[in-house]
Write a protein that holds these residues in place. Sequence first.
Motif, mmCIF file in Angstrom:
data_model
loop_
_atom_site.group_PDB
_atom_site.id
_atom_site.type_symbol
_atom_site.label_atom_id
_atom_site.label_comp_id
_atom_site.label_asym_id
_atom_site.label_seq_id
_atom_site.Cartn_x
_atom_site.Cartn_y
_atom_site.Cartn_z
ATOM 1 N N ASN A 102 -72.045 33.513 9.679
ATOM 2 C CA ASN A 102 -71.714 34.810 9.070
ATOM 3 C C ASN A 102 -70.452 34.761 8.221
ATOM 4 N N ALA A 103 -70.213 33.609 7.563
ATOM 5 C CA ALA A 103 -69.011 33.521 6.731
ATOM 6 C C ALA A 103 -69.174 34.372 5.471
ATOM 7 N N THR A 104 -68.098 34.983 5.034
ATOM 8 C CA THR A 104 -68.141 35.786 3.809
ATOM 9 C C THR A 104 -67.974 34.873 2.609
ATOM 10 N N PRO A 105 -68.421 35.308 1.406
ATOM 11 C CA PRO A 105 -68.229 34.501 0.191
ATOM 12 C C PRO A 105 -66.758 34.143 -0.007
ATOM 13 N N GLU A 106 -65.853 35.044 0.351
ATOM 14 C CA GLU A 106 -64.423 34.747 0.175
ATOM 15 C C GLU A 106 -64.020 33.554 1.048
ATOM 16 N N MET A 107 -64.522 33.602 2.285
ATOM 17 C CA MET A 107 -64.179 32.503 3.195
ATOM 18 C C MET A 107 -64.701 31.168 2.656
ATOM 19 N N ILE A 108 -65.929 31.234 2.079
ATOM 20 C CA ILE A 108 -66.509 30.005 1.526
ATOM 21 C C ILE A 108 -65.681 29.504 0.350
ATOM 22 N N ALA A 109 -65.281 30.410 -0.518
ATOM 23 C CA ALA A 109 -64.472 30.023 -1.672
ATOM 24 C C ALA A 109 -63.165 29.406 -1.213
ATOM 25 N N GLU A 110 -62.595 30.012 -0.185
ATOM 26 C CA GLU A 110 -61.340 29.498 0.364
ATOM 27 C C GLU A 110 -61.549 28.056 0.873
ATOM 28 N N MET A 111 -62.684 27.866 1.555
ATOM 29 C CA MET A 111 -63.007 26.543 2.086
ATOM 30 C C MET A 111 -63.184 25.544 0.955
ATOM 31 N N ARG A 112 -63.843 25.991 -0.135
ATOM 32 C CA ARG A 112 -64.036 25.101 -1.276
ATOM 33 C C ARG A 112 -62.701 24.638 -1.827
ATOM 34 N N ARG A 113 -61.755 25.571 -1.883
ATOM 35 C CA ARG A 113 -60.441 25.204 -2.396
ATOM 36 C C ARG A 113 -59.773 24.195 -1.452
ATOM 37 N N THR A 114 -59.862 24.473 -0.151
ATOM 38 C CA THR A 114 -59.255 23.567 0.826
ATOM 39 C C THR A 114 -59.824 22.159 0.679
ATOM 40 N N LEU A 115 -61.134 22.113 0.448
ATOM 41 C CA LEU A 115 -61.784 20.810 0.329
ATOM 42 C C LEU A 115 -61.577 20.178 -1.044
ATOM 43 N N GLY A 116 -61.037 20.939 -1.982
ATOM 44 C CA GLY A 116 -60.857 20.398 -3.330
ATOM 45 C C GLY A 116 -62.161 20.316 -4.082
ATOM 46 N N LEU A 117 -63.148 21.100 -3.690
ATOM 47 C CA LEU A 117 -64.482 20.972 -4.283
ATOM 48 C C LEU A 117 -64.575 21.538 -5.689
ATOM 49 N N GLU A 118 -63.576 22.334 -6.084
ATOM 50 C CA GLU A 118 -63.708 22.938 -7.410
ATOM 51 C C GLU A 118 -63.275 21.965 -8.498
ATOM 52 N N ARG A 119 -62.655 20.836 -8.111
ATOM 53 C CA ARG A 119 -62.246 19.863 -9.129
ATOM 54 C C ARG A 119 -63.399 18.945 -9.509
ATOM 55 N N GLY A 120 -63.208 18.194 -10.608
ATOM 56 C CA GLY A 120 -64.257 17.274 -11.073
ATOM 57 C C GLY A 120 -64.465 16.149 -10.061
ATOM 58 N N LEU A 121 -65.665 15.565 -10.107
ATOM 59 C CA LEU A 121 -65.996 14.498 -9.151
ATOM 60 C C LEU A 121 -65.026 13.319 -9.206
ATOM 61 N N PRO A 122 -64.713 12.787 -10.437
ATOM 62 C CA PRO A 122 -63.797 11.650 -10.476
ATOM 63 C C PRO A 122 -62.453 11.974 -9.829
ATOM 64 N N THR A 123 -61.948 13.189 -10.078
ATOM 65 C CA THR A 123 -60.670 13.569 -9.488
ATOM 66 C C THR A 123 -60.793 13.603 -7.968
ATOM 67 N N GLN A 124 -61.893 14.218 -7.519
ATOM 68 C CA GLN A 124 -62.086 14.293 -6.074
ATOM 69 C C GLN A 124 -62.118 12.897 -5.465
ATOM 70 N N PHE A 125 -62.832 11.990 -6.169
ATOM 71 C CA PHE A 125 -62.953 10.634 -5.648
ATOM 72 C C PHE A 125 -61.597 9.944 -5.598
ATOM 73 N N ALA A 126 -60.831 10.101 -6.706
ATOM 74 C CA ALA A 126 -59.525 9.459 -6.779
ATOM 75 C C ALA A 126 -58.629 9.983 -5.657
ATOM 76 N N LEU A 127 -58.664 11.285 -5.447
ATOM 77 C CA LEU A 127 -57.837 11.872 -4.396
ATOM 78 C C LEU A 127 -58.228 11.322 -3.025
ATOM 79 N N TRP A 128 -59.565 11.284 -2.824
ATOM 80 C CA TRP A 128 -60.056 10.833 -1.520
ATOM 81 C C TRP A 128 -59.699 9.368 -1.278
ATOM 82 N N LEU A 129 -59.958 8.526 -2.313
ATOM 83 C CA LEU A 129 -59.700 7.102 -2.157
ATOM 84 C C LEU A 129 -58.210 6.838 -2.000
ATOM 85 N N GLY A 130 -57.401 7.563 -2.824
ATOM 86 C CA GLY A 130 -55.955 7.407 -2.716
ATOM 87 C C GLY A 130 -55.496 7.745 -1.309
ATOM 88 N N GLY A 131 -56.014 8.833 -0.792
ATOM 89 C CA GLY A 131 -55.672 9.233 0.559
ATOM 90 C C GLY A 131 -56.094 8.171 1.566
#
Lengths: 313, 321, 299, 322
Positions: free
Chosen positions: A42-71
């Motif tokens: 029963n998550a609200t759209p706001e909660m989902i958007a918040e989660m997307r931001r936490t996960l970094g999902l709104e950024r481009g794939l290469p950036t996400q990959f670089a961040l993940w690999l760097g980490g």
Amino acid sequence: MIGFLAGRAASLALVLFGASILIFLVVRALPGDPAVALMTQNATPEMIAEMRRTLGLERGLPTQFALWLGGALGGDLGRSFMFSMDVSALIGERFPVTLHLALTSLAIALAIAIPTGVLAAANKGKALDHLCRVVAMVGISMPVFWQGLLMILLFAVTLGWLPPGGYVSPASGLGDSFAHILLPSVALGTAYAATVMRMLRASMLDVLGREHIAVARAHGIPERTLVWRDALHNAAIPTLTAVGFSFGYLLAGAVLTEVIFNLPGMGRLLYESILARDYPLVQGLVLLNVAVFVAINFAMDALYVALDPRIRR
Amino acid sequence: MKTPLLELAAVSKHYEVAAAPLAGLLSERPKVRAVEGVSLSVAQGEIMGLVGESGSGKSTLGRLALLLEPPTAGSVRFAGADPQADLNAFRRRAQMVFQDPQSSLNRSKTVGEILAMPLQVHDVGASRVARRARVAELLTSVGLRADAATRYPHELSGGQRQRVGIARALAIEPAFIVLDEPTSALDVSIQAQIANLLVELQQRLALTYLFISHDLRLVRWLCDRVAVMYLGRIVETGSAAALWQAPRHPYAQALLAAATAERAAPSGIGGEVPSPIAPPPGCAFHPRCAFAGPRCAREVPASRGDAQTNVACHLYDGGVA
Amino acid sequence: MNRGKTIGRLLGIVRRDPLAAAAFLFLLLLAIAALFPEQIAAMSPNRPSRLRLLPPGDVYLFGTDQFGRDIFARCVHATSVSLLVGLTTVAIALLLGVPLGAIAAFRSPGKIDSGIMRTMDVLMAFPPIVLAIAVVAALGTQDIEIGPFTVPHITKVMVVIGLLNVPKVARIVRASVLVERNEQYVMAARAVGASEARVLFREVLPNCASPVAVYATLLVATSILTEASLSFLGLGIQPPQPSWGGMLADSRTYVMSGQWWLTVFPGLLIFLSVAAFNLAGDLLRDALDPAQITRRGDA
Amino acid sequence: MLESEPLFRVRNLTTRLNTEAGAIVPSDSVSFDIAAGEVLGLVGESGSGKSVTARASVRLQKPDDAIKAGELWFAGRDLRRLDAAQLRELRASEIAMIVQDPAAALNPVMTVGAQLTRVAREKGMSEQDAAARALELLVQLRIADPTRRLAAYPHELSGGMRQRVLIALALMCKPKLLIADEPTTALDVTVEADILSLLDALRRDLGMAMLLISHNLSVVARLCDRVAVMYAGRLVEIGPTPSVLADPRHPYTAALLASVPRGAKADGPLPAIPGEPPDLARLAPGCGFRARCAQAGPECEKPQTLQQVGDGRFSACWRAIA
């Protein structure tokens, strides 16, 4: 020698990099939104958007990959949602269990495989050889989960000799720890022992048929030396790569063993994290699995160099 | 003089040595200089012998002559033309017989299939029946029974297999054949049969051969002219009779002495053929040569003489000092 | 190495070796069970009854499970799906692995070879069961709709296991093509002007059939095992459709209370099928490699 | 032991091996003697059984039960009665062996020095003495930079050098008899000449007898006092080398000698032996060569045995005997 090992290291690093891209892509390309998957029904759209931001999902794939690999290179594999703790800390907690299991299995497997493989080859066509081959065939065909269940049925339920599952760290009592790890290690090590035995037997037969064994025999070198030194050393070289390869798989086989025997190791963690769709944890665990596999292969290459003067140069 | 059928002009073949993936970055990859600046011409109807020890590059030269491998440098001409221009036509006119009759026949095909393959590739023989007739004819011409077509190579003896190998080379009626040690895998008693067959075919079909061998006696018996190779280069070329009577290059002399020795005696050229990765400077033979002088280590001897007879040695070119 | 000889040799081995005979007999039984499950098992595999957890007896040969279903019927009905998965996955692996390995070998050394083989290395670096679990779990255990097509879950499982085996097949094929490539008949074919494709597909590949056939047989065994593992973890064949692995998973609850027949029979079938394919692979190797037998003869 | 008793005496050696094609008899009633210090050449084509015969004669053929009949006397001892331990004592110190392919004959993962010294160590020699003996042999075998070679692995040596190491291995314990199985077949002619001359010199120094197996008549001619010719598992002729080569008394020997090219093409075709060697799995009694022999007659279908046909000369052809 340095050139050979450097070359192997480079190509293994390439494999690891390729694997990390693949892991990343598989997890991202999956149908469904990880953010949604991570949330309750029963998550609200706001909660989902918040989660997307936490996960970094709104950024481009290469950036996400670089961040993940760097980490990941810095030891930061993200945070597990299921356990609400850092993935690396979680792995640090569970890895020793799997390592303990894998090493005990390895020890059991080699203790069985080396003597039987050598003796079967040295006594080719005789009763001992046939027996070893039949036992090995049983060993490689035995599903690890069935063997585990049967052993629980026999040794834990019927005879009551050993505990049916659970883990006790060696630090809290060697005897108790061994009693708990014994059944899972045997279950996990059997197929490995059979594989190594068959490979060793085949390479031993090959080497024993070679001319240099006949020449050494013609110059009075005792049969025992020919078998256990000349032939085993030569046969170990082709066997080794395959052994390392299957040891990587043995660590993976730990998934089933840990599930059956309720061992709190990486394998069960992986299974649970997949069922719970805990993506950061899945990513981290699979990456670690591949890294361990790659590391084992490199260790085997180094051993290979130590055994084979033709590469050492 | 007529245009030679085959003409090699300063051909070289270098192979890169396989190395670890990173080794190439650190330094230039070492090269095997298998063939180095070889010029050779073979006249129509001639049997040209090519002798040398293992590692001399004679087999590589044979493959270069047929363009089975591209030369690193130099050119190959066939019947006065560039064979690259129409490779398919060249393949019909220039063929090869291989050393190992076991390995040179595909073990999963029958003799008939093996012999029909060149016919299929070049679309010779319109029908299956015509092809079968041609296969039977080929088998008979190399001294096998026509029913051998249904057999597999492993059912034949070594000598019979080599006859099949020869028949395959003849299938599309070539003018020129490279014979790469065709008898060395065979027993003495079979060698003579094959050698006789080769000569008979050459005369009957007006063939031209490049005959590669390490057997000097056989080369003398079979060949019109002979070229001696050492470490990728031709050191001497001459008529088979002249080379047998009076070899001029010190290496050719040693080779002949070793081949005809009657008592156990050292070859007089201690050591072994050096690695073609790092051939000695100057004349490649100088470290093993009893006559070598300072000039031999400095200067690569040029080939002196004409296209028919020549030698590459400072002894015949102003001295070794 | 003609076919008649191989079959003759195979028959010879089967006649001499009782274990080999047993393996082939069992494979035959499996095939019959897979094709005619209804005729072999009288009971329905899915109909529950009140006769729960009955030990093996005259009526219920293998006993009944926690819902009172006939374990024998369930075992028989699970055969076809296990065999189907085993054979299909190997077919997928061969279909992709053979050309990839062959082309890599033919272009070796070179960029195409290293490109293909590095990719295969990456795939091989994933322990297969881990990758299978991850992918299957990620794709879900439901059928997926892609446009007008419905992809059943079982198809996903087969594709995943099949793809996992592609690198292994490619490696085997590459290794044997590399060996073959050194044989002089390859150069002989080139010398008569045969095209590269003809040399590879009509001269070289037929000679690699033996090692590939042996490996494919062994791979069937591995694939059956992988499917059983996935089903055991609840990611493979979904209930209520019977599967050996799934039945074993259900039996876990009853291990501690001593209802051994729930565990023993499905597991035994997995084990015997895997062993039979493994044995068949070994025998095929002996039958296809006369050199090996000769070596045995004189060593 | 009597003065006239030869060092090595083989009588009616018969071996049988099981192959896929059926049972073959690589040696059928083979008899020969080798005196101390003598070199006997055993000549034959591939598949004539010469290698199996030689190995079986010193009980090195595997399986051991391939020997079906015959007597093997070495220095007064019956080799067929010795057990494995007694046989091992003979190895290297009394009987040694070199083989065709030196690349395959040396253990690739052991240094040359270790392989040489352990042979002597097995016979109770001290580590220092064994190392000194190894070094001495490499010097005698004209191996450049011998100390460094002792620490080398076989793959670091050239083919000729490996064959020298193999010879050194065989000579470590100064054996009385050397079995040399095609020792130079894998080598180039110039290297072959060097190896043969070294082998000859060392053998004379040690007073060692040798059984030299070869398909090459020219090699045998260069080294051997006597030559035994083998065809299809049987000895067909034996005698002093010069007289056999000059005046062969068996049609096979004669044909073999004639088929070696000696002139130019203008001299006409090579006198080749027609047909192929017989299949050892399907040998009929009688002379094995009769199918290819120009002089064969009905008499040849009877079993032929070696008979004396002159001074030290034996032939298995009834024509030569008559």
